[in-house]
Scaffold this active site. Structure first.
Site, PDB file in Angstrom:
ATOM      1  N   SER A 178       0.837  -1.200   0.000  1.00  8.08           N
ATOM      2  CA  SER A 178       0.000   0.000   0.000  1.00  8.08           C
ATOM      3  C   SER A 178       0.873   1.251   0.000  1.00  8.08           C
ATOM      4  O   SER A 178       2.036   1.231   0.412  1.00  8.08           O
ATOM      5  CB  SER A 178      -0.917   0.015   1.227  1.00  8.08           C
ATOM      6  OG  SER A 178      -0.177   0.307   2.400  1.00  8.08           O
TER       7      SER A 178
ATOM      8  N   LYS B 241       0.504  -0.898  15.691  1.00  7.13           N
ATOM      9  CA  LYS B 241      -0.860  -1.215  16.142  1.00  7.13           C
ATOM     10  C   LYS B 241      -1.435  -2.456  15.445  1.00  7.13           C
ATOM     11  O   LYS B 241      -2.388  -3.042  15.934  1.00  7.13           O
ATOM     12  CB  LYS B 241      -1.793  -0.026  15.951  1.00  7.13           C
ATOM     13  CG  LYS B 241      -2.062   0.382  14.528  1.00  7.13           C
ATOM     14  CD  LYS B 241      -2.947   1.629  14.488  1.00  7.13           C
ATOM     15  CE  LYS B 241      -3.212   2.101  13.075  1.00  7.13           C
ATOM     16  NZ  LYS B 241      -3.970   1.149  12.258  1.00  7.13           N
ATOM     17  N   ASP B 242      -0.839  -2.850  14.310  1.00  8.21           N
ATOM     18  CA  ASP B 242      -1.304  -4.048  13.601  1.00  8.21           C
ATOM     19  C   ASP B 242      -0.600  -5.316  14.056  1.00  8.21           C
ATOM     20  O   ASP B 242      -0.979  -6.422  13.629  1.00  8.21           O
ATOM     21  CB  ASP B 242      -1.064  -3.898  12.086  1.00  8.21           C
ATOM     22  CG  ASP B 242      -1.880  -2.783  11.465  1.00  8.21           C
ATOM     23  OD1 ASP B 242      -2.957  -2.458  12.019  1.00  8.21           O
ATOM     24  OD2 ASP B 242      -1.445  -2.234  10.440  1.00  8.21           O
TER      25      ASP B 242
ATOM     26  N   THR C 287     -15.560   4.196   9.413  1.00 10.63           N
ATOM     27  CA  THR C 287     -14.349   3.700  10.045  1.00 10.63           C
ATOM     28  C   THR C 287     -14.348   2.176   9.948  1.00 10.63           C
ATOM     29  O   THR C 287     -15.403   1.557   9.967  1.00 10.63           O
ATOM     30  CB  THR C 287     -14.228   4.121  11.522  1.00 10.63           C
ATOM     31  OG1 THR C 287     -13.061   3.507  12.091  1.00 10.63           O
ATOM     32  CG2 THR C 287     -15.437   3.691  12.340  1.00 10.63           C
TER      33      THR C 287
ATOM     34  N   SER D  53     -12.582   0.472  12.223  1.00 11.10           N
ATOM     35  CA  SER D  53     -12.079   0.097  13.544  1.00 11.10           C
ATOM     36  C   SER D  53     -13.207   0.003  14.562  1.00 11.10           C
ATOM     37  O   SER D  53     -13.897   1.000  14.831  1.00 11.10           O
ATOM     38  CB  SER D  53     -11.052   1.147  14.012  1.00 11.10           C
ATOM     39  OG  SER D  53     -10.884   1.121  15.405  1.00 11.10           O
TER      40      SER D  53
ATOM     41  N   ARG E 116     -12.847  -0.044  17.698  1.00  9.87           N
ATOM     42  CA  ARG E 116     -12.474   0.897  18.765  1.00  9.87           C
ATOM     43  C   ARG E 116     -12.953   2.306  18.432  1.00  9.87           C
ATOM     44  O   ARG E 116     -13.570   2.983  19.270  1.00  9.87           O
ATOM     45  CB  ARG E 116     -10.946   0.885  18.939  1.00  9.87           C
ATOM     46  CG  ARG E 116     -10.416   1.991  19.850  1.00  9.87           C
ATOM     47  CD  ARG E 116      -8.893   2.109  19.743  1.00  9.87           C
ATOM     48  NE  ARG E 116      -8.457   2.441  18.398  1.00  9.87           N
ATOM     49  CZ  ARG E 116      -8.420   3.663  17.888  1.00  9.87           C
ATOM     50  NH1 ARG E 116      -8.808   4.702  18.619  1.00  9.87           N
ATOM     51  NH2 ARG E 116      -8.005   3.877  16.654  1.00  9.87           N
ATOM     52  N   ARG E 117     -12.681   2.748  17.215  1.00  4.68           N
ATOM     53  CA  ARG E 117     -13.129   4.086  16.815  1.00  4.68           C
ATOM     54  C   ARG E 117     -14.652   4.145  16.772  1.00  4.68           C
ATOM     55  O   ARG E 117     -15.251   5.131  17.210  1.00  4.68           O
ATOM     56  CB  ARG E 117     -12.552   4.447  15.443  1.00  4.68           C
ATOM     57  CG  ARG E 117     -11.054   4.702  15.449  1.00  4.68           C
ATOM     58  CD  ARG E 117     -10.544   4.992  14.037  1.00  4.68           C
ATOM     59  NE  ARG E 117      -9.096   5.180  14.038  1.00  4.68           N
ATOM     60  CZ  ARG E 117      -8.276   4.732  13.105  1.00  4.68           C
ATOM     61  NH1 ARG E 117      -8.764   4.038  12.075  1.00  4.68           N
ATOM     62  NH2 ARG E 117      -6.972   4.952  13.168  1.00  4.68           N
TER      63      ARG E 117
ATOM     64  N   ARG F 188     -13.713  -0.298   4.485  1.00  5.99           N
ATOM     65  CA  ARG F 188     -12.369  -0.824   4.257  1.00  5.99           C
ATOM     66  C   ARG F 188     -11.704   0.008   3.171  1.00  5.99           C
ATOM     67  O   ARG F 188     -12.324   0.840   2.538  1.00  5.99           O
ATOM     68  CB  ARG F 188     -12.427  -2.292   3.809  1.00  5.99           C
ATOM     69  CG  ARG F 188     -12.780  -3.296   4.878  1.00  5.99           C
ATOM     70  CD  ARG F 188     -11.677  -3.554   5.888  1.00  5.99           C
ATOM     71  NE  ARG F 188     -10.381  -3.837   5.269  1.00  5.99           N
ATOM     72  CZ  ARG F 188      -9.994  -5.029   4.831  1.00  5.99           C
ATOM     73  NH1 ARG F 188     -10.819  -6.061   4.907  1.00  5.99           N
ATOM     74  NH2 ARG F 188      -8.791  -5.194   4.323  1.00  5.99           N
ATOM     75  N   GLY F 189     -10.432  -0.268   2.924  1.00  6.21           N
ATOM     76  CA  GLY F 189      -9.735   0.398   1.836  1.00  6.21           C
ATOM     77  C   GLY F 189      -8.566   1.216   2.316  1.00  6.21           C
ATOM     78  O   GLY F 189      -8.419   1.492   3.512  1.00  6.21           O
ATOM     79  N   ASN F 190      -7.713   1.625   1.380  1.00  6.69           N
ATOM     80  CA  ASN F 190      -6.557   2.436   1.754  1.00  6.69           C
ATOM     81  C   ASN F 190      -6.986   3.866   2.074  1.00  6.69           C
ATOM     82  O   ASN F 190      -8.168   4.220   1.961  1.00  6.69           O
ATOM     83  CB  ASN F 190      -5.487   2.382   0.647  1.00  6.69           C
ATOM     84  CG  ASN F 190      -5.970   2.957  -0.674  1.00  6.69           C
ATOM     85  OD1 ASN F 190      -6.746   3.905  -0.716  1.00  6.69           O
ATOM     86  ND2 ASN F 190      -5.510   2.378  -1.775  1.00  6.69           N
ATOM     87  N   VAL F 191      -6.038   4.679   2.456  1.00  9.25           N
ATOM     88  CA  VAL F 191      -6.352   6.035   2.925  1.00  9.25           C
ATOM     89  C   VAL F 191      -7.086   6.841   1.863  1.00  9.25           C
ATOM     90  O   VAL F 191      -8.123   7.466   2.130  1.00  9.25           O
ATOM     91  CB  VAL F 191      -5.056   6.761   3.363  1.00  9.25           C
ATOM     92  CG1 VAL F 191      -5.324   8.247   3.597  1.00  9.25           C
ATOM     93  CG2 VAL F 191      -4.506   6.115   4.636  1.00  9.25           C
TER      94      VAL F 191
ATOM     95  N   THR G 267      -8.793   5.804  -0.715  1.00 11.19           N
ATOM     96  CA  THR G 267     -10.111   5.234  -0.955  1.00 11.19           C
ATOM     97  C   THR G 267     -11.104   5.730   0.086  1.00 11.19           C
ATOM     98  O   THR G 267     -12.239   6.105  -0.232  1.00 11.19           O
ATOM     99  CB  THR G 267     -10.042   3.701  -0.913  1.00 11.19           C
ATOM    100  OG1 THR G 267      -9.220   3.238  -1.985  1.00 11.19           O
ATOM    101  CG2 THR G 267     -11.426   3.081  -1.051  1.00 11.19           C
ATOM    102  N   ARG G 268     -10.683   5.752   1.337  1.00 10.46           N
ATOM    103  CA  ARG G 268     -11.584   6.207   2.410  1.00 10.46           C
ATOM    104  C   ARG G 268     -11.877   7.699   2.286  1.00 10.46           C
ATOM    105  O   ARG G 268     -13.023   8.128   2.447  1.00 10.46           O
ATOM    106  CB  ARG G 268     -10.959   5.882   3.772  1.00 10.46           C
ATOM    107  CG  ARG G 268     -10.804   4.385   4.007  1.00 10.46           C
ATOM    108  CD  ARG G 268     -10.201   4.081   5.367  1.00 10.46           C
ATOM    109  NE  ARG G 268      -9.855   2.661   5.466  1.00 10.46           N
ATOM    110  CZ  ARG G 268      -9.936   1.955   6.586  1.00 10.46           C
ATOM    111  NH1 ARG G 268     -10.345   2.518   7.700  1.00 10.46           N
ATOM    112  NH2 ARG G 268      -9.606   0.683   6.589  1.00 10.46           N
TER     113      ARG G 268
ATOM    114  N   CYS H 209      -5.674  -6.695  17.765  1.00  9.62           N
ATOM    115  CA  CYS H 209      -5.517  -5.317  17.308  1.00  9.62           C
ATOM    116  C   CYS H 209      -6.820  -4.714  16.791  1.00  9.62           C
ATOM    117  O   CYS H 209      -6.906  -3.506  16.606  1.00  9.62           O
ATOM    118  CB  CYS H 209      -4.430  -5.230  16.242  1.00  9.62           C
ATOM    119  SG  CYS H 209      -4.779  -6.196  14.750  1.00  9.62           S
TER     120      CYS H 209
END
Length: 321
Positions: free
Chosen positions: A10, A78-79, A122, A124, A126-127, A144-147, A149-150, A252
């Site tokens: 990515s 974090k992953d 999101t 996550s 947690r978020r 889902r998706g890369n930055v 894409t989001r 995670c």
């Protein structure tokens, strides 16, 4: 000597891995090459919690290390699962950057300014849980998706259709501030969420540089560069956070936030465990003075025990953990 540096493919992973590779090369007078590895998390679709969550972005990189296809691997900490990977060690944790989560919303809106019913994306739990706790009137959408894409799913934010059929269908997304900064996307941030509103994931904002145990102790230029690249304060903080996560037996993708900081010589650890719908949040805080690695591990375990005594296990079980 040329070091082979393993990375996910990515844009964010390549960017942060290149930063690490350049630092190690400069520190050890080395050359480097990037080795792109496709991970399970890059291939499988659906919510992270359903496709395995813990380790889906890291297992293939670890296999590449053990198979001698690369010499070091760079992970978003974090992953990374909290369990020990036999034959491998985290040889360096560089200086941690911004730990906060960032809101990227249409029309420059902050979290408080989003209208009731606004759709916020999101991936996550947690978020999602902390968003629902802060604003129960929002519609939190799993994405889902890369930055990019989001970001492309937020109305009017980028002007580019990044996801077919899902362009501009959200009012906001929440992403890690560190990733946005590394990619040069901070112009899209409308609010950096204070940890009092949204505690970050354990290890958020930190990178982990992993290698084979034998290579870390080999006395080579690479081993020396790794040792020099390690930041003691960052390692101390994430050690406490990951110890808490391990004692909670949470992965995670669990609805757990944690943040440790060194404040006037004292290591302070704050944590939250959430129910998926955000209706119940368990907060805790513990601290220890003059901490080393053992004290950081003990601190995380102690705070986890406090949260478990308050019912944290039940909340995590509601999320499937």
């Amino acid at each position: 000597m040329t070091i082979r540096v393993g990375t996910r493919a990515s844009a964010l992973a390549v960017t942060q891995t290149t930063t690490v590779a350049e630092a190690l090369a400069a520190g050890g007078a080395l050359e480097y090459e990037l080795v792109r590895i496709k991970t399970e998390g890059d291939v499988l679709k659906g919510p992270l919690a359903q496709i395995g969550g813990t380790g889906v972005f890291t297992a293939a990189l670890r296999e590449a290390l053990l198979d001698d296809r690369c010499d070091v691997a760079v992970h978003s900490l974090k992953d990374l699962p909290t369990g020990v990977a036999e034959g491998l060690q985290i040889a360096a944790i560089p200086v941690r950057v911004d730990v906060r989560d960032a809101l990227c919303a249409r029309d420059g809106l902050t979290l408080a300014e989003l209208p009731a019913g606004a759709r916020v994306g999101t991936g996550s739990p947690r978020r999602a849980a902390q968003l629902r706790a802060a604003r129960p009137d929002l519609d939190v959408v799993d994405i889902r998706g890369n930055v990019d894409t989001r970001l492309g799913r937020v109305k009017g934010l980028t002007g580019e259709a990044m996801v077919e059929g899902k362009h501009a269908d959200l009012d906001a997304v929440v992403l890690a501030a560190a990733g946005l900064a590394r990619l040069g996307r901070t112009q899209h941030v409308t609010e950096l969420l204070d940890p009092s509103v949204m505690l970050p994931a354990p290890g958020q904002g930190a990178l982990a540089v992993e290698c084979r145990v034998a290579d870390a102790a080999a006395g080579t230029a690479l081993a020396g560069a790794l040792a020099d690249y390690d930041d003691a304060e960052s390692r101390l903080a994430v050690t406490a956070e990951r110890s808490l996560l391990a004692r909670l037996e949470a992965g995670c993708s669990a609805p757990v936030g944690a943040l440790a900081r060194v404040e006037a010589g004292t290591l302070v650890l704050r944590a939250v465990v959430c129910s998926p719908d955000g209706s119940r949040l368990l907060h805790g805080e513990q601290q220890v003075q003059a901490a080393g690695a053992e004290e950081a591990v003990a601190l995380g375990a102690r705070l986890a025990e406090e949260l478990l005594a308050q019912g944290a296990g039940d909340l995590m079980s509601q999320a499937g953990h």
